[in-house]
Design a protein around this motif. Structure first.
Motif, mmCIF file in Angstrom:
data_model
loop_
_atom_site.group_PDB
_atom_site.id
_atom_site.type_symbol
_atom_site.label_atom_id
_atom_site.label_comp_id
_atom_site.label_asym_id
_atom_site.label_seq_id
_atom_site.Cartn_x
_atom_site.Cartn_y
_atom_site.Cartn_z
ATOM 1 N N GLY A 210 0.826 -1.197 0.000
ATOM 2 C CA GLY A 210 0.000 0.000 0.000
ATOM 3 C C GLY A 210 0.859 1.244 0.000
ATOM 4 N N ASN A 211 0.532 2.208 -0.872
ATOM 5 C CA ASN A 211 1.348 3.421 -0.981
ATOM 6 C C ASN A 211 0.462 4.602 -1.358
ATOM 7 O OD1 ASN A 211 3.432 5.268 -1.306
ATOM 8 N ND2 ASN A 211 3.841 4.619 -3.415
ATOM 9 N N LEU A 212 0.218 5.478 -0.392
ATOM 10 C CA LEU A 212 -0.605 6.657 -0.646
ATOM 11 C C LEU A 212 0.158 7.736 -1.406
ATOM 12 C CD1 LEU A 212 -2.360 6.986 2.835
ATOM 13 C CD2 LEU A 212 -3.410 6.207 0.707
ATOM 14 N N ILE A 283 -5.263 -1.918 1.280
ATOM 15 C CA ILE A 283 -5.486 -1.227 2.557
ATOM 16 C C ILE A 283 -6.471 -2.075 3.358
ATOM 17 C CG2 ILE A 283 -6.218 0.883 3.705
ATOM 18 C CD1 ILE A 283 -3.827 1.335 1.929
ATOM 19 N N SER A 284 -5.992 -2.694 4.419
ATOM 20 C CA SER A 284 -6.814 -3.637 5.183
ATOM 21 C C SER A 284 -7.538 -2.960 6.330
ATOM 22 C CB SER A 284 -5.937 -4.774 5.727
ATOM 23 O OG SER A 284 -5.239 -5.424 4.695
ATOM 24 N N ILE A 335 1.616 1.821 4.468
ATOM 25 C CA ILE A 335 0.299 2.103 5.048
ATOM 26 C C ILE A 335 -0.524 0.832 5.251
ATOM 27 C CG2 ILE A 335 -0.678 2.557 2.763
ATOM 28 C CD1 ILE A 335 -1.655 4.269 6.078
ATOM 29 N N GLY A 336 -0.373 -0.150 4.350
ATOM 30 C CA GLY A 336 -1.122 -1.397 4.493
ATOM 31 C C GLY A 336 -0.759 -2.143 5.761
ATOM 32 N N ALA A 337 0.524 -2.139 6.096
ATOM 33 C CA ALA A 337 0.972 -2.808 7.325
ATOM 34 C C ALA A 337 0.468 -2.071 8.559
ATOM 35 C CB ALA A 337 2.497 -2.897 7.339
ATOM 36 N N ILE A 338 0.457 -0.734 8.495
ATOM 37 C CA ILE A 338 -0.005 0.057 9.641
ATOM 38 C C ILE A 338 -1.488 -0.180 9.900
ATOM 39 C CG2 ILE A 338 -0.331 2.388 10.536
ATOM 40 C CD1 ILE A 338 2.546 1.488 10.542
ATOM 41 N N THR A 339 -2.309 -0.157 8.848
ATOM 42 C CA THR A 339 -3.751 -0.368 9.045
ATOM 43 C C THR A 339 -4.038 -1.763 9.576
ATOM 44 O OG1 THR A 339 -3.992 -0.989 6.700
ATOM 45 C CG2 THR A 339 -4.440 1.304 7.292
ATOM 46 N N SER A 340 -3.274 -2.750 9.122
ATOM 47 C CA SER A 340 -3.462 -4.105 9.644
ATOM 48 C C SER A 340 -3.033 -4.188 11.107
ATOM 49 C CB SER A 340 -2.648 -5.105 8.817
ATOM 50 O OG SER A 340 -3.106 -5.158 7.490
#
Length: 359
Positions: A210-212, A283-284, A335-340
């Motif tokens: 994930g990359n915003l 994005i989880s 960001i994907g790791a942070i949301t998870s």
């Protein structure tokens, strides 16, 4: 009798005022965190300078950093978070399943497979070893985005086709079909990576993080259009969703064509989520957690749940992105790791505490 009616009206007015207040507080918090997030980075920028730059009165360096890098990133977080959260709220309603989201229906996994196909087969990814901070880049983001969207949308088409061919499958069956599709696409992604070289595998993994920061203003305009169109449809059907929350039989007795509402809503939710995921990667949990958080404050009234979920999704994604930029700056965590990492404990907390369902 008249006095009793006035008391009931006053209670209802306070009840509605509280829901509107929740929305305003969440929106204000989103704005504050967004301004803070724009200022966070290798170059610290004060809020006054940020506001001045947005209105065209900032210094040249601030204009370059804010308008070219940080403002698009924050805008992407707001739009993607809002799209995923509103899609999740509506999916949970029409499928009568509190765990429904773009991930459980195979949309995210389909997009991931499409991205892997674009990177590995069509040469969309390349490794740049110039620096650790930019170790992996997407060489051709357009083909990767297109492939991700096509296969994310394909999941939607398959789910809708199943619902039409097998009329008695029911909402739970559609979720199970989504789980099967997720497994299928995950297996396909694994096979593609098995036959790829290390550089392309690195690019695939980078995309799935994930990359915003990769979204440009053209893509943000597309995201805005998708968000506005989906919100218009959701709000036009808010009373249908309220009826469906009471059960399919109750909704039918009130004149709601539940099957048409379910199929069309699922199509719009999944396509909107596909667009969002295709631009920024996986994005989880945002689409799963944000609606449940807002249900605890505004209940299941979709007049308020849909807009409040949008703001909550935007707030959650901005918080996650700000945390990822700030915790070990100047390194930016995916960001994907942070949301998870943040979303899983939050969802378990909501699960054990129970979800407020009275609207």
């Amino acid at each position: 009798m008249a006095e009793n009616q006035m008391v009931q009206m006053e209670k209802y007015t306070r009840f509605v005022r509280r829901k509107k207040l929740v929305f305003l507080i969440a929106a204000a918090a989103t704005l504050v965190i967004a301004l803070f997030s724009i200022g966070v980075g290798s170059i610290q920028i004060p809020v006054k300078e940020i506001i001045g730059t947005i209105f065209g009165r900032g210094e040249l360096q601030s204009q370059t950093v804010i308008m070219g890098i940080r403002l698009p990133r924050v805008t992407a977080a707001i739009l993607v978070g809002a799209i995923l959260a509103t899609s999740g709220a509506v999916m949970q309603c029409v499928l009568r399943n509190p765990l429904a989201s773009a991930s459980t229906l195979g949309v995210s996994q389909g997009a991931a497979f499409g991205a892997a196909l674009g990177i590995i087969v069509f040469g969309g990814g390349v490794v740049n070893s110039a620096s650790a901070a930019s170790a992996v880049t997407i060489d051709n983001p357009y083909i990767v985005t297109l492939c991700a969207f096509v296969f994310g949308a394909l999941s939607t088409v398959v789910i809708i086709a199943i619902s039409q061919l097998k009329k008695d499958i029911g909402p739970a069956g559609l979720v199970l079909a989504g789980v099967a599709l997720s497994s299928l696409f995950s297996g396909g992604s694994t096979l593609l990576q098995y036959f790829a070289d290390e550089q392309k595998i690195g690019a695939v993994v980078f995309w799935t993080f994930g990359n915003l920061g990769g979204a440009n203003w053209t893509e943000l305009l597309i995201l805005l259009l998708v968000f506005v169109c989906s919100m218009i449809y959701f709000m036009l059907n808010r009373w249908n969703y309220n009826a469906m929350e009471s059960g399919a039989d109750t909704a039918k007795s009130l004149g709601v064509n539940t099957r048409v509402v379910m199929v069309v809503s699922m199509a719009i939710c999944s396509l909107a989520a596909s667009v969002a995921v295709s631009f920024v990667g996986i994005i989880s949990f945002v689409g799963l957690v944000a609606p449940h958080i807002m249900r605890r404050f505004v209940g299941n009234d979709f007049r308020y749940l849909v807009p409040c979920s949008a703001v909550a999704g935007a707030l959650l994604l901005i918080l996650a992105d700000t945390f990822g930029k700030w915790i070990i700056a100047p390194v930016i965590l995916p960001i994907g790791a942070i949301t998870s990492f943040l979303g899983a404990p939050m969802f378990l907390f909501l699960l054990f505490k129970g979800v407020k369902t009275n609207g």
